[in-house]
Motif scaffolding. Structure first.
Motif, PDB file in Angstrom:
ATOM      1  N   GLY A  64       0.825  -1.197   0.000  1.00  0.00           N
ATOM      2  CA  GLY A  64       0.000   0.000   0.000  1.00  0.00           C
ATOM      3  C   GLY A  64       0.859   1.246   0.000  1.00  0.00           C
ATOM      4  O   GLY A  64       1.902   1.291   0.656  1.00  0.00           O
ATOM      5  N   LEU A  65       0.444   2.247  -0.745  1.00  0.00           N
ATOM      6  CA  LEU A  65       1.176   3.509  -0.819  1.00  0.00           C
ATOM      7  C   LEU A  65       0.221   4.669  -0.590  1.00  0.00           C
ATOM      8  O   LEU A  65      -0.832   4.754  -1.228  1.00  0.00           O
ATOM      9  CB  LEU A  65       1.871   3.661  -2.169  1.00  0.00           C
ATOM     10  CG  LEU A  65       2.748   4.917  -2.338  1.00  0.00           C
ATOM     11  CD1 LEU A  65       3.995   4.595  -3.164  1.00  0.00           C
ATOM     12  CD2 LEU A  65       1.975   6.055  -3.013  1.00  0.00           C
ATOM     13  N   ILE A  66       0.599   5.542   0.328  1.00  0.00           N
ATOM     14  CA  ILE A  66      -0.159   6.760   0.611  1.00  0.00           C
ATOM     15  C   ILE A  66       0.818   7.919   0.619  1.00  0.00           C
ATOM     16  O   ILE A  66       1.856   7.847   1.279  1.00  0.00           O
ATOM     17  CB  ILE A  66      -0.886   6.687   1.978  1.00  0.00           C
ATOM     18  CG1 ILE A  66      -1.808   5.467   2.038  1.00  0.00           C
ATOM     19  CG2 ILE A  66      -1.675   7.964   2.236  1.00  0.00           C
ATOM     20  CD1 ILE A  66      -2.409   5.237   3.418  1.00  0.00           C
ATOM     21  N   SER A  67       0.509   8.970  -0.102  1.00  0.00           N
ATOM     22  CA  SER A  67       1.349  10.167  -0.081  1.00  0.00           C
ATOM     23  C   SER A  67       0.548  11.322   0.499  1.00  0.00           C
ATOM     24  O   SER A  67      -0.629  11.497   0.192  1.00  0.00           O
ATOM     25  CB  SER A  67       1.848  10.515  -1.487  1.00  0.00           C
ATOM     26  OG  SER A  67       0.770  10.836  -2.346  1.00  0.00           O
ATOM     27  N   LEU A  68       1.208  12.084   1.368  1.00  0.00           N
ATOM     28  CA  LEU A  68       0.608  13.255   2.001  1.00  0.00           C
ATOM     29  C   LEU A  68       1.377  14.492   1.579  1.00  0.00           C
ATOM     30  O   LEU A  68       2.603  14.437   1.375  1.00  0.00           O
ATOM     31  CB  LEU A  68       0.650  13.127   3.527  1.00  0.00           C
ATOM     32  CG  LEU A  68       0.135  11.826   4.161  1.00  0.00           C
ATOM     33  CD1 LEU A  68       0.344  11.862   5.668  1.00  0.00           C
ATOM     34  CD2 LEU A  68      -1.329  11.605   3.838  1.00  0.00           C
ATOM     35  N   ASP A  69       0.674  15.613   1.466  1.00  0.00           N
ATOM     36  CA  ASP A  69       1.382  16.858   1.172  1.00  0.00           C
ATOM     37  C   ASP A  69       1.947  17.443   2.463  1.00  0.00           C
ATOM     38  O   ASP A  69       1.862  16.824   3.528  1.00  0.00           O
ATOM     39  CB  ASP A  69       0.468  17.852   0.447  1.00  0.00           C
ATOM     40  CG  ASP A  69      -0.764  18.235   1.273  1.00  0.00           C
ATOM     41  OD1 ASP A  69      -0.764  18.005   2.504  1.00  0.00           O
ATOM     42  OD2 ASP A  69      -1.725  18.769   0.692  1.00  0.00           O
ATOM     43  N   ALA A 139       7.094   5.263   7.071  1.00  0.00           N
ATOM     44  CA  ALA A 139       6.805   6.635   6.641  1.00  0.00           C
ATOM     45  C   ALA A 139       8.108   7.403   6.511  1.00  0.00           C
ATOM     46  O   ALA A 139       8.960   7.361   7.395  1.00  0.00           O
ATOM     47  CB  ALA A 139       5.880   7.335   7.647  1.00  0.00           C
ATOM     48  N   THR A 140       8.265   8.099   5.396  1.00  0.00           N
ATOM     49  CA  THR A 140       9.498   8.824   5.096  1.00  0.00           C
ATOM     50  C   THR A 140       9.166  10.205   4.564  1.00  0.00           C
ATOM     51  O   THR A 140       8.224  10.368   3.786  1.00  0.00           O
ATOM     52  CB  THR A 140      10.347   8.075   4.050  1.00  0.00           C
ATOM     53  OG1 THR A 140      10.512   6.718   4.459  1.00  0.00           O
ATOM     54  CG2 THR A 140      11.706   8.717   3.887  1.00  0.00           C
ATOM     55  N   GLN A 141       9.952  11.186   4.979  1.00  0.00           N
ATOM     56  CA  GLN A 141       9.783  12.540   4.455  1.00  0.00           C
ATOM     57  C   GLN A 141      10.160  12.609   2.978  1.00  0.00           C
ATOM     58  O   GLN A 141      11.046  11.901   2.519  1.00  0.00           O
ATOM     59  CB  GLN A 141      10.667  13.535   5.220  1.00  0.00           C
ATOM     60  CG  GLN A 141      10.114  13.999   6.537  1.00  0.00           C
ATOM     61  CD  GLN A 141      10.961  15.098   7.147  1.00  0.00           C
ATOM     62  OE1 GLN A 141      11.947  15.525   6.564  1.00  0.00           O
ATOM     63  NE2 GLN A 141      10.591  15.555   8.319  1.00  0.00           N
ATOM     64  N   ASN A 148      13.544  21.408   1.119  1.00  0.00           N
ATOM     65  CA  ASN A 148      12.221  21.805   1.598  1.00  0.00           C
ATOM     66  C   ASN A 148      11.297  20.587   1.654  1.00  0.00           C
ATOM     67  O   ASN A 148      11.277  19.767   0.742  1.00  0.00           O
ATOM     68  CB  ASN A 148      11.615  22.866   0.669  1.00  0.00           C
ATOM     69  CG  ASN A 148      12.470  24.118   0.599  1.00  0.00           C
ATOM     70  OD1 ASN A 148      12.982  24.592   1.615  1.00  0.00           O
ATOM     71  ND2 ASN A 148      12.663  24.645  -0.609  1.00  0.00           N
ATOM     72  N   LYS A 149      10.541  20.486   2.731  1.00  0.00           N
ATOM     73  CA  LYS A 149       9.630  19.355   2.899  1.00  0.00           C
ATOM     74  C   LYS A 149       8.445  19.481   1.948  1.00  0.00           C
ATOM     75  O   LYS A 149       7.766  20.495   1.916  1.00  0.00           O
ATOM     76  CB  LYS A 149       9.136  19.282   4.339  1.00  0.00           C
ATOM     77  CG  LYS A 149      10.180  18.819   5.332  1.00  0.00           C
ATOM     78  CD  LYS A 149       9.609  18.701   6.718  1.00  0.00           C
ATOM     79  CE  LYS A 149       9.157  20.065   7.248  1.00  0.00           C
ATOM     80  NZ  LYS A 149       8.657  19.980   8.628  1.00  0.00           N
ATOM     81  N   LEU A 150       8.213  18.412   1.199  1.00  0.00           N
ATOM     82  CA  LEU A 150       7.069  18.374   0.287  1.00  0.00           C
ATOM     83  C   LEU A 150       5.933  17.531   0.851  1.00  0.00           C
ATOM     84  O   LEU A 150       4.790  17.661   0.407  1.00  0.00           O
ATOM     85  CB  LEU A 150       7.497  17.804  -1.072  1.00  0.00           C
ATOM     86  CG  LEU A 150       8.599  18.570  -1.810  1.00  0.00           C
ATOM     87  CD1 LEU A 150       8.925  17.868  -3.110  1.00  0.00           C
ATOM     88  CD2 LEU A 150       8.179  20.011  -2.056  1.00  0.00           C
ATOM     89  N   GLY A 151       6.243  16.661   1.799  1.00  0.00           N
ATOM     90  CA  GLY A 151       5.215  15.809   2.376  1.00  0.00           C
ATOM     91  C   GLY A 151       5.806  14.528   2.918  1.00  0.00           C
ATOM     92  O   GLY A 151       6.980  14.472   3.288  1.00  0.00           O
ATOM     93  N   VAL A 152       4.994  13.483   2.931  1.00  0.00           N
ATOM     94  CA  VAL A 152       5.385  12.186   3.487  1.00  0.00           C
ATOM     95  C   VAL A 152       4.869  11.078   2.578  1.00  0.00           C
ATOM     96  O   VAL A 152       3.757  11.170   2.047  1.00  0.00           O
ATOM     97  CB  VAL A 152       4.817  11.991   4.911  1.00  0.00           C
ATOM     98  CG1 VAL A 152       5.043  10.567   5.405  1.00  0.00           C
ATOM     99  CG2 VAL A 152       5.450  12.969   5.876  1.00  0.00           C
ATOM    100  N   VAL A 153       5.692  10.065   2.396  1.00  0.00           N
ATOM    101  CA  VAL A 153       5.269   8.853   1.683  1.00  0.00           C
ATOM    102  C   VAL A 153       5.158   7.730   2.703  1.00  0.00           C
ATOM    103  O   VAL A 153       6.085   7.494   3.482  1.00  0.00           O
ATOM    104  CB  VAL A 153       6.264   8.472   0.568  1.00  0.00           C
ATOM    105  CG1 VAL A 153       5.947   7.084   0.034  1.00  0.00           C
ATOM    106  CG2 VAL A 153       6.203   9.473  -0.560  1.00  0.00           C
ATOM    107  N   ILE A 154       4.010   7.045   2.704  1.00  0.00           N
ATOM    108  CA  ILE A 154       3.746   5.951   3.639  1.00  0.00           C
ATOM    109  C   ILE A 154       3.605   4.660   2.856  1.00  0.00           C
ATOM    110  O   ILE A 154       2.850   4.581   1.889  1.00  0.00           O
ATOM    111  CB  ILE A 154       2.457   6.208   4.443  1.00  0.00           C
ATOM    112  CG1 ILE A 154       2.565   7.521   5.217  1.00  0.00           C
ATOM    113  CG2 ILE A 154       2.167   5.053   5.392  1.00  0.00           C
ATOM    114  CD1 ILE A 154       1.258   7.957   5.855  1.00  0.00           C
TER     115      ILE A 154
END
Length: 209
Positions: A64-69, A139-141, A148-154
């Motif tokens: 499973g892959l979830i990306s957050l901003d 979970a990784t930044q 600059n932080k763009l979000g997180v990939v889970i």
């Protein structure tokens, strides 16, 4: 008089050259415009192809892959993640981590907030239907070239098969322990039984005389 006649003839002689130059310029400009348009459509088609290919790759992932901003809102969730969390792919869009993984949202916010850049732990996904699925959450930044932080990939890895194998191994070990205990008991019982049989045979022979 001769000068007055020669001047218009010189101007009229330059007109075809000027027209030819204008035609060349217009033709060159048109050709350049056509090349630019063709290049634009080629680039656009390549980008669309890459976007479609990336989408299919993400959807075909076993994990499973979830990306957050950067604000913690879900921007991408694939089919496997939707199945593990019990959320629909369309319904999960624009939701926060609180709605997708409520029991672990604070840890994911920690990754966003630089408390730690990588989170790796075993969790249990509580689905809306009441069922639960053991998964490994990573979970990784995500950062750009400037840091600059763009979000997180889970990433969510389904552990059901592994847990089942562990249970089978545990059951097999339990059966092996019972077998070893039974063998030990049988050995301990066999020794006195052998002695009793020997005495019985001795007395049977003695009283038969």
């Amino acid at each position: 008089t001769t000068g007055k006649v020669l001047q218009p003839l010189a101007v009229s002689a330059d007109v075809p050259a000027i027209k030819a130059a204008m035609l060349i310029l217009l033709g060159s400009g048109s050709l350049f415009f056509i090349l630019v348009v063709q290049n634009f459509y080629l680039v656009q088609r390549t980008l669309n192809h890459m976007e479609s290919y990336t989408h299919y790759v993400v959807e075909s992932m076993a994990n499973g892959l979830i990306s957050l901003d950067a604000s913690g809102i879900v921007t991408t969730i694939n089919r496997a993640a939707a199945e593990l969390t019990g959320c629909s792919e369309a319904g999960a869009q624009s939701l926060g981590a609180d709605a997708i993984l409520p029991e672990h949202a604070h840890e994911i916010r920690g990754v966003l907030g630089n408390d730690y850049t990588i989170l790796n732990k075993e969790i249990v996904c509580q689905r809306p239907d009441g069922s639960s699925i053991p998964v490994n959450l990573s979970a990784t930044q995500v950062k750009d070239e400037h840091g600059n932080k763009l979000g997180v990939v889970i990433l969510l890895h389904d552990l059901r098969e592994i847990k089942e194998l562990q249970e089978r191994a545990k059951h097999a070990e339990h059966l092996a322990s019972i077998g070893r205990m039974a063998a030990t008991v049988a050995h301990e019982i066999r020794n006195p039984l052998s002695s009793i049989r020997g005495f019985a045979q001795y007395f049977a022979a003695l009283f038969s005389e």
